[in-house]
Design an enzyme around this catalytic site. Structure first.
Site, PDB file in Angstrom:
ATOM      1  N   TYR A 168       0.861  -1.186   0.000  1.00  0.00           N
ATOM      2  CA  TYR A 168       0.000   0.000   0.000  1.00  0.00           C
ATOM      3  C   TYR A 168       0.893   1.231   0.000  1.00  0.00           C
ATOM      4  CZ  TYR A 168      -3.440   3.446   1.509  1.00  0.00           C
ATOM      5  OH  TYR A 168      -4.264   4.549   1.584  1.00  0.00           O
ATOM      6  N   ASP A 270       9.277   4.047  -0.571  1.00  0.00           N
ATOM      7  CA  ASP A 270       8.196   4.550   0.262  1.00  0.00           C
ATOM      8  C   ASP A 270       8.561   4.233   1.704  1.00  0.00           C
ATOM      9  OD1 ASP A 270       5.973   4.968   1.760  1.00  0.00           O
ATOM     10  OD2 ASP A 270       4.571   3.933   0.428  1.00  0.00           O
ATOM     11  N   LYS A 298       3.925  10.147   8.354  1.00  0.00           N
ATOM     12  CA  LYS A 298       3.753   9.512   9.672  1.00  0.00           C
ATOM     13  C   LYS A 298       4.714  10.065  10.746  1.00  0.00           C
ATOM     14  CE  LYS A 298       1.592   5.234   8.002  1.00  0.00           C
ATOM     15  NZ  LYS A 298       0.172   5.386   8.164  1.00  0.00           N
TER      16      LYS A 298
HETATM   17  C1  LIG Z   1       3.748   2.524   3.208  1.00  0.00           C
HETATM   18  C2  LIG Z   1       2.678   3.585   3.156  1.00  0.00           C
HETATM   19  N1  LIG Z   1       2.714   4.501   2.177  1.00  0.00           N
HETATM   20  C3  LIG Z   1       1.792   5.471   2.078  1.00  0.00           C
HETATM   21  C4  LIG Z   1       0.766   5.548   2.987  1.00  0.00           C
HETATM   22  C5  LIG Z   1      -0.246   6.629   2.868  1.00  0.00           C
HETATM   23  O1  LIG Z   1      -0.062   7.552   3.896  1.00  0.00           O
HETATM   24  P1  LIG Z   1      -1.257   8.498   4.335  1.00  0.00           P
HETATM   25  O2  LIG Z   1      -2.259   7.652   5.028  1.00  0.00           O
HETATM   26  O3  LIG Z   1      -0.597   9.506   5.229  1.00  0.00           O
HETATM   27  O4  LIG Z   1      -1.811   9.113   3.086  1.00  0.00           O
HETATM   28  C6  LIG Z   1       0.675   4.605   4.018  1.00  0.00           C
HETATM   29  C7  LIG Z   1      -0.418   4.662   4.987  1.00  0.00           C
HETATM   30  O5  LIG Z   1      -0.630   3.808   5.817  1.00  0.00           O
HETATM   31  C8  LIG Z   1       1.647   3.589   4.097  1.00  0.00           C
HETATM   32  O6  LIG Z   1       1.605   2.654   5.054  1.00  0.00           O
END
Ligand SMILES: Cc1ncc(COP(=O)(O)O)c(C=O)c1O
Length: 462
Positions: A168, A270, A298
């Site tokens: 994700y 990511d 985060k």
């Molecule tokens: C690995 C990863 N990338 C991107 C995101 C998206 O982040 P956001 O919820 O701040 O949009 C998340 C969210 O859980 C994530 O776990």
């Protein structure tokens, strides 16, 4: 990093089902006020929640407040928080250092949509940690990965993106593909299908994203060869964090780096989840492989909503003159920058990371002792402030292993045991714990105690 238990006990499925029913009933009773709030919430918010990730069965647990390593729900239940806001709150709740920094900025003005000095300080600190020369700010992890993909496409003048099956990366079109594809749609492992994660993503977008299994550099090489010069970039979490934790096997990230570099395509890490949570410089530091773009959010902003992307000189040039339009009203908001600066320079210091690593080691060792003593089909995986018990006797190396090898009913039951015994856990069977600098040894030991209660009940004779 990952320990497999010898000779796992045979798990009695009927017993697990009976215990699950009992714990569900206790959970419903303990969270009755959440149930009443859910009824009100469902009238004004779809599913009764501000975000899909906050749903719960039979309802979400509505939280009233947090302090240090604890949260309290609207029923007055006190929990030790190992959910930590999906891994955001490594600083702990209501941390006085963050509170003072935000309050001071609040008194000096909340928002100008003009640059402030705070953004320079945070960008400089991120550069020190990750080694990438240039940084821009975003408002979430979704925006960070979206901007990263725009940059990769902008540089290459190509549209195709390669991602890892099962990961994700936020909820924009390019990455809502094969996030958790159902087994009957995911296609053959040798050439996984691109499966939209929900409605609203045009086929034309889904087709531009191709997927490969994690931890298989040869599969990535074959796919890149097949796609030829249509590819703009590869996006991946250096360690998968949404199917419990799946670390990269030795040599995998180095091989991915070499493959992308040879072909002149962008490698995007990511690090929204790993970011400032697993080491000062995230998984990039931990594994010693530097991508072209790092995506953060985060934990870097100490609980305020914000994110960042770090890039090479070449990619930075595309933003500097506006050829790739990386922008937004709230980017670099002064409150968020104040919280990020305090988080990164005052709270999450080198000593704090040493403390988090030691705490995680203690917690994992405690869980491993329980796993061995009760011969659970499980092992622990962890890094930095993050860890989990994976209910499988075998290592999990990719999404398909996660589907096939894990006792998901045990993950669900462990979640209920923790919640019913005052350990607040991330909703979802596939998540992990995140520790904060405010967790004490006693807090960690309490987690292990509850895990042992679960293990004893699951394995004791009928
Ligand atoms: C690995 C990863 N990338 C991107 C995101 C998206 O982040 P956001 O919820 O701040 O949009 C998340 C969210 O859980 C994530 O776990």
């Amino acid at each position: 990093m990952s320990v497999t238990s010898p000779a796992a006990a045979v798990i009695d499925r009927d017993r697990v089902a009976a215990l699950t029913e009992r714990q569900r009933a206790i959970h419903r009773e303990r969270t009755a006020a959440s149930g009443r709030m859910f009824a009100r919430a469902a009238e004004v918010m779809p599913g009764g929640v501000p975000s899909q990730f906050q749903t719960g069965d039979p309802w979400p647990v509505y939280v009233e407040r947090g302090q240090g390593a604890r949260v309290w729900d609207v029923d007055g239940n006190e929990y030790l928080d190992f959910h930590n806001g999906f891994g955001v709150m490594c600083v702990g709740h209501a941390n006085p250092v963050i509170a003072a920094a935000v309050k001071a900025q609040m008194d000096a003005g909340t928002h100008f949509a003009a640059p402030t000095e705070g953004s320079i300080a945070v960008a400089a600190e991120l550069r020190r940690r990750w080694g990438l020369p240039h940084w821009r700010f975003t408002n979430s992890g979704t925006e960070s990965t979206m901007d990263a993909i725009h940059l990769a496409r902008g540089l290459a003048g190509k549209d195709v993106i390669v991602k890892i099956e099962g990961t994700y990366h936020g909820h924009h079109d390019a990455v809502m593909v094969s996030v958790k594809p159902p087994a009957d749609l995911m296609g053959d492992r040798s050439r996984p299908a691109s499966v939209a994660y929900g409605l609203g993503y045009p086929d034309a977008m889904v087709e531009l994203t191709h997927v490969v299994p994690f931890n298989d550099a040869a599969a990535l090489e074959r796919l890149l060869d097949e796609l030829g010069d249509t590819v703009a970039g590869v996006i991946m979490e250096p360690a998968m964090m949404n199917v419990n934790i799946v670390p990269p096997v030795p040599g995998y990230l180095e091989a991915v780096r070499a493959l992308t570099r040879e072909r002149g395509i962008a490698l995007i890490f990511d690090e929204v989840k790993t970011g400032a949570a697993v080491a000062a410089g995230g998984a990039t530091e931990l594994y010693g492989v530097t991508p072209d773009v790092v995506c953060l959010a985060k934990a870097i902003c100490g609980g305020l909503p914000g994110g960042a992307i770090g890039v090479t000189e070449e990619l930075a040039a595309l933003m500097a003159d506006g050829r790739v339009r990386q922008q937004g009203t709230f980017n670099g908001n002064p409150l968020v920058m104040a919280a990020a600066q305090a988080t990164l320079t005052e709270v999450l210091t080198d000593e704090a990371y040493a403390q988090l690593h030691a705490a995680n080691k203690r917690l994992m060792a405690g869980c491993e002792r329980v796993i061995a003593e009760y011969a659970l089909p499980a092992h622990t995986v962890g890094m930095g402030s993050k860890g989990c018990v994976v209910f499988s006797s075998e290592p999990v190396r990719e999404y398909r292993d996660y589907l096939e090898k894990i006792h998901h009913d045990l993950s669900d039951l462990a979640w209920l045991y923790h919640m019913n015994h005052g350990i607040f856990m991330t909703p979802g069977r596939d998540e992990e714990w995140t520790l904060s600098v405010l967790h004490t040894d006693a807090d960690l030991d309490r987690y292990v105690e509850v895990f042992e209660t679960f293990a004893r009940d699951v394995t004791s004779a009928l």
